[in-house]
Design a protein around this motif. Structure first.
Motif, PDB file in Angstrom:
ATOM      1  N   GLN A  96       0.822  -1.217   0.000  1.00 40.19           N
ATOM      2  CA  GLN A  96       0.000   0.000   0.000  1.00 40.19           C
ATOM      3  C   GLN A  96       0.859   1.271   0.000  1.00 40.19           C
ATOM      4  O   GLN A  96       0.367   2.360  -0.218  1.00 40.19           O
ATOM      5  CB  GLN A  96      -0.959  -0.001   1.214  1.00 40.19           C
ATOM      6  CG  GLN A  96      -0.326   0.133   2.571  1.00 40.19           C
ATOM      7  CD  GLN A  96       0.177  -1.192   3.149  1.00 40.19           C
ATOM      8  OE1 GLN A  96       0.600  -2.077   2.414  1.00 40.19           O
ATOM      9  NE2 GLN A  96       0.163  -1.321   4.454  1.00 40.19           N
TER      10      GLN A  96
ATOM     11  N   VAL B 105      -6.240   0.994   1.598  1.00 39.84           N
ATOM     12  CA  VAL B 105      -7.314   0.372   0.829  1.00 39.84           C
ATOM     13  C   VAL B 105      -8.589   0.519   1.665  1.00 39.84           C
ATOM     14  O   VAL B 105      -8.488   0.682   2.889  1.00 39.84           O
ATOM     15  CB  VAL B 105      -7.024  -1.128   0.558  1.00 39.84           C
ATOM     16  CG1 VAL B 105      -5.839  -1.296  -0.339  1.00 39.84           C
ATOM     17  CG2 VAL B 105      -6.867  -1.938   1.843  1.00 39.84           C
TER      18      VAL B 105
ATOM     19  N   GLU C 258     -12.016   6.090   0.580  1.00 36.36           N
ATOM     20  CA  GLU C 258     -12.791   6.053   1.829  1.00 36.36           C
ATOM     21  C   GLU C 258     -13.992   5.106   1.672  1.00 36.36           C
ATOM     22  O   GLU C 258     -14.941   5.378   0.928  1.00 36.36           O
ATOM     23  CB  GLU C 258     -13.285   7.438   2.276  1.00 36.36           C
ATOM     24  CG  GLU C 258     -12.170   8.344   2.768  1.00 36.36           C
ATOM     25  CD  GLU C 258     -11.522   7.823   4.065  1.00 36.36           C
ATOM     26  OE1 GLU C 258     -12.227   7.159   4.849  1.00 36.36           O
ATOM     27  OE2 GLU C 258     -10.332   8.060   4.261  1.00 36.36           O
ATOM     28  N   SER C 259     -13.979   4.027   2.448  1.00 39.33           N
ATOM     29  CA  SER C 259     -15.000   2.990   2.267  1.00 39.33           C
ATOM     30  C   SER C 259     -16.422   3.516   2.455  1.00 39.33           C
ATOM     31  O   SER C 259     -17.332   3.110   1.721  1.00 39.33           O
ATOM     32  CB  SER C 259     -14.724   1.805   3.187  1.00 39.33           C
ATOM     33  OG  SER C 259     -14.711   2.213   4.528  1.00 39.33           O
TER      34      SER C 259
HETATM   35  N1  LIG Z   1     -11.175   5.475   6.654  1.00 40.46           N
HETATM   36  C1  LIG Z   1     -10.608   4.531   5.723  1.00 40.46           C
HETATM   37  C2  LIG Z   1      -9.709   3.567   6.458  1.00 40.46           C
HETATM   38  C3  LIG Z   1      -8.956   2.700   5.491  1.00 40.46           C
HETATM   39  C4  LIG Z   1      -7.995   1.750   6.197  1.00 40.46           C
HETATM   40  O1  LIG Z   1      -7.608   1.966   7.360  1.00 40.46           O
HETATM   41  N2  LIG Z   1      -7.616   0.692   5.499  1.00 40.46           N
HETATM   42  C5  LIG Z   1      -6.733  -0.299   6.060  1.00 40.46           C
HETATM   43  C6  LIG Z   1      -7.252  -1.697   5.828  1.00 40.46           C
HETATM   44  S1  LIG Z   1      -8.784  -1.961   6.667  1.00 40.46           S
HETATM   45  C7  LIG Z   1      -5.383  -0.185   5.384  1.00 40.46           C
HETATM   46  O2  LIG Z   1      -5.308   0.076   4.204  1.00 40.46           O
HETATM   47  N3  LIG Z   1      -4.316  -0.386   6.156  1.00 40.46           N
HETATM   48  C8  LIG Z   1      -2.997  -0.348   5.657  1.00 40.46           C
HETATM   49  C9  LIG Z   1      -2.097   0.419   6.577  1.00 40.46           C
HETATM   50  O3  LIG Z   1      -2.561   0.920   7.620  1.00 40.46           O
HETATM   51  O4  LIG Z   1      -0.924   0.525   6.255  1.00 40.46           O
HETATM   52  C10 LIG Z   1     -11.733   3.796   4.990  1.00 40.46           C
HETATM   53  O5  LIG Z   1     -12.793   3.569   5.590  1.00 40.46           O
HETATM   54  O6  LIG Z   1     -11.574   3.467   3.803  1.00 40.46           O
END
Ligand SMILES: N[C@@H](CCC(=O)N[C@@H](CS)C(=O)NCC(=O)O)C(=O)O
Length: 264
Positions: free
Chosen positions: A39, A53, A65-66
């Motif tokens: 990522q 993601v 943003e999901s």
């Molecule tokens: N607010 C964002 C949060 C996205 C998020 O935290 N994604 C996590 C996976 S659930 C991620 O990509 N983590 C990778 C990292 O923290 O390096 C959304 O809802 O899309």
């Protein structure tokens, strides 16, 4: 064309895949390996500057943003609706979704890492230097500080207990609504149910389902929302057996520790 940059076991990607599946939409995907830091690659950061993601690309337009992605899907593909036609129900759905951004999303990561996923990191980066290299690859100092704490301190991280308190409140709030309703909002499945399902299922995977043992309505809701083809397509088919086994193994002793803290 719908393209999704996602991760198989990430809760906020699961939530988007559930909505895509519920609406029977076709999409193409790139499944990023978050443990390997894909990522943070310069190419991915062109469409996701924070290196997170999920990211949806629809006909070349990027949506991050999901919560925004699922509302976008609802607007562009209104068939098989997941937002009620009643304004008050739409508002209530959005209040549930806001709760994820207001902390619950970070809290699920804290609980998952402190109990289980930290062990993947410690194995992948076995020396202090290697681990530090991974932390340094995170350009956001706030995210880096959280990651360092939960990987290094695990069950001793104070963040774990703050996260547990927040989840405790969530479980009580869900129990209150589900005591009288089959779904979180109104009498139909909505974006709220599909969004919270991964966040409750994660606790179950971490062997924490005793948390809602006095609220059978939560277990009934879980069964109801999972008993859909959207669940199989959006989540079930993406489950990674090694992640599930890791969570089951390290989760086995976690509830006794967490429940003591919640009691105090
Ligand atoms: N607010 C964002 C949060 C996205 C998020 O935290 N994604 C996590 C996976 S659930 C991620 O990509 N983590 C990778 C990292 O923290 O390096 C959304 O809802 O899309």
């Amino acid at each position: 064309m719908l393209e999704l940059y996602h991760n198989d076991m990430s809760v906020c990607a699961q939530k988007v895949r559930l909505v895509l599946a519920y609406k029977k939409l076709d999409w193409q995907g790139t499944n990023l390996n978050l443990r390997a830091g894909q990522q943070f690659s310069p190419d991915f950061k062109k469409i996701s500057p924070k290196g997170l993601v999920p990211v949806l690309v629809h006909n070349g337009q990027v949506v991050t943003e999901s919560n925004v992605i699922i509302e976008y899907l609802e607007e562009v593909f209104p068939d098989l609706p997941l937002l009620s036609s009643e304004p008050i129900h739409r508002a209530q759905t959005r209040v549930w979704l806001t709760r994820l951004d207001a902390g619950l999303h970070e809290q699920v990561a804290v609980i998952s890492f402190c109990i289980a996923f930290r062990h993947q990191m410690l194995e992948r980066y076995p020396t202090d230097d290697a681990l530090q290299g991974f932390f340094n690859s995170m350009s956001d100092p706030a995210r880096r500080a959280v990651m360092q704490d939960i990987v290094l301190n695990g069950m001793d991280s104070p963040r774990l207990y703050l996260a547990a308190l927040a989840y405790d409140k969530l479980i009580k709030d869900m129990a209150e609504v589900l005591a009288f309703n089959d779904y979180l909002v109104g009498d139909q499945m909505s974006l709220a149910d599909l969004s919270f399902l991964p966040y409750i299922e994660r606790l179950e995977q971490l062997q924490l389902s005793a948390w809602w043992s006095e609220y059978p309505q939560i277990e009934r809701w879980l069964t109801r929302v999972r008993n859909t083809s959207a669940y199989d397509v959006g989540i079930g088919e993406w489950h990674k057996p090694d992640y599930i086994a890791l969570m089951a193994s390290f989760g086995a002793s976690a509830w006794s520790q967490l429940s003591e803290v919640l009691k105090s």
